[in-house]
Scaffold this active site. Structure first.
Site, short mmCIF file in Angstrom:
data_model
loop_
_atom_site.label_atom_id
_atom_site.label_comp_id
_atom_site.label_asym_id
_atom_site.label_seq_id
_atom_site.Cartn_x
_atom_site.Cartn_y
_atom_site.Cartn_z
N LYS A 117 6.86 4.90 -3.91
CA LYS A 117 5.61 4.13 -4.24
C LYS A 117 5.46 4.21 -5.72
O LYS A 117 5.44 5.37 -6.54
CB LYS A 117 4.45 5.12 -3.59
CG LYS A 117 3.31 4.72 -3.88
CD LYS A 117 2.09 5.33 -3.07
CE LYS A 117 0.56 5.07 -3.09
NZ LYS A 117 -0.26 5.89 -2.37
N CYS A 172 0.98 1.33 0.13
CA CYS A 172 -0.38 1.69 0.05
C CYS A 172 -1.06 0.79 -1.45
O CYS A 172 -1.19 -0.35 -1.39
CB CYS A 172 -0.73 3.08 0.34
SG CYS A 172 -2.57 3.12 0.68
N GLU A 210 1.89 4.89 6.22
CA GLU A 210 2.23 5.68 5.13
C GLU A 210 2.20 7.41 5.39
O GLU A 210 1.37 7.86 6.15
CB GLU A 210 1.53 5.43 4.01
CG GLU A 210 1.50 6.45 2.82
CD GLU A 210 0.45 6.07 1.71
OE1 GLU A 210 0.58 6.28 0.41
OE2 GLU A 210 -0.64 5.68 1.98
#
Length: 294
Positions: A196, A237, A122
């Site tokens: 995300k 994540c 990331e």
């Protein structure tokens, strides 16, 4: 600059996945709202009363438990039965060009070791800070000079004939910034882009404070994509924290799920170890199917 390239053992894809998953209200809101996966779901099962003049107010004519089970999608046969995955750990600097060159070398090293699917971490082209995101952000849709990081990923994927899950970089779209993962096929084409969805806002007094939502905008769309190594669901994540996303990918026929991450060391070790066990052992989420947690 050091890097670490890990090559996993060959992944064997199990085709005996169960498709009869139960969805939580959050999952259904994703399907029925504006956040829709790349592969659109067939309509959820609707039940009908045998009464020719059903009364919608009567609870006896409603079977909500059946509406929670979406119709099965046929599991696609993966193009390959087994393959190697390369996980590239990168030390990020303030020099963007250096970060891009370093990532390229790590990808090439993994490909030399036989990896057909390669993942980056990331925010690999930028320091992880609110000040850095707008400076290092790229216009991915414009491509070319406007996005040198993805231009590199596209070129190396084409030259090495590999699939790349490109970790994530800060993306600029209009006046908004996103944390975005790009997936490139072995022909170098951009085949998926995941923003995300779940931003990580944390405040532990005396230890760590980072509010991602101060500078980043949350994505709205689950992302699942067919590649040369199979169907892949993408998360970034903190997306791993939310079971519903993984359940959607399982129901849509994903062979594996990739979660590029850059977690902090205060909550990270317990968070990731626990969630890996939860996702790997939950029978409602891709039973007997591999995950890539990175």
């Amino acid at each position: 600059m050091k890097s670490a390239v890990a090559i996993t053992s060959k992944i064997h894809l199990n085709l005996n996945l169960r498709r009869n998953h139960l969805y939580s209200p959050l999952s259904r809101s994703i399907f029925l709202g504006k956040a829709k996966p790349v592969f659109q779901s067939p309509p959820l099962i609707r039940t009908h009363s045998s009464n020719p003049n059903p009364n919608p107010i009567m609870a006896s004519s409603s079977k909500p438990e059946q509406a929670r089970a979406p119709p099965a999608l046929p599991l696609p046969t993966p193009p390959v039965a087994k393959f190697k995955v390369g996980l590239c750990q990168l030390s990020v600097t303030a020099d963007k060009e250096r970060n891009i060159a370093h990532a390229r070398r790590a990808i090439e090293e993994a490909a030399e070791k036989g990896a057909k699917l390669i993942l980056l971490p990331e925010i690999w082209n930028s320091p992880y800070s609110h000040d850095s995101f707008p400076v290092y952000a790229e216009d991915i849709d414009a491509g070319g000079d406007a996005s040198p990081s993805t231009a590199m990923l596209s070129e190396v994927a084409r030259l090495l004939k590999i699939t790349i899950v490109g970790g994530s970089i800060p993306e600029r779209s209009g006046d908004r910034l996103y944390n975005t993962c790009c997936v490139f096929g072995s022909d170098g084409k951009l085949i998926a882009k995941h923003r995300k969805i779940h931003l990580f806002d944390i405040d532990i007094p005396g230890k760590i404070t980072f509010i991602e939502s101060k500078s980043l905008t949350a994505g709205e769309t689950p992302t699942i994509v067919d590649t040369d190594v199979g169907r892949i669901g993408i998360g970034i994540c903190y997306d791993i924290r939310f079971q519903e996303l993984a359940m959607i990918y399982g129901a849509r026929g994903a062979h594996l799920i990739c979660y590029p991450g850059a977690f902090n060391m205060t909550t990270g070790p317990l968070h990731w170890e626990l969630l890996q066990r939860a996702r790997a052992t939950d029978n409602q989420v891709l039973p007997h199917s591999p995950f890539v947690f990175f």
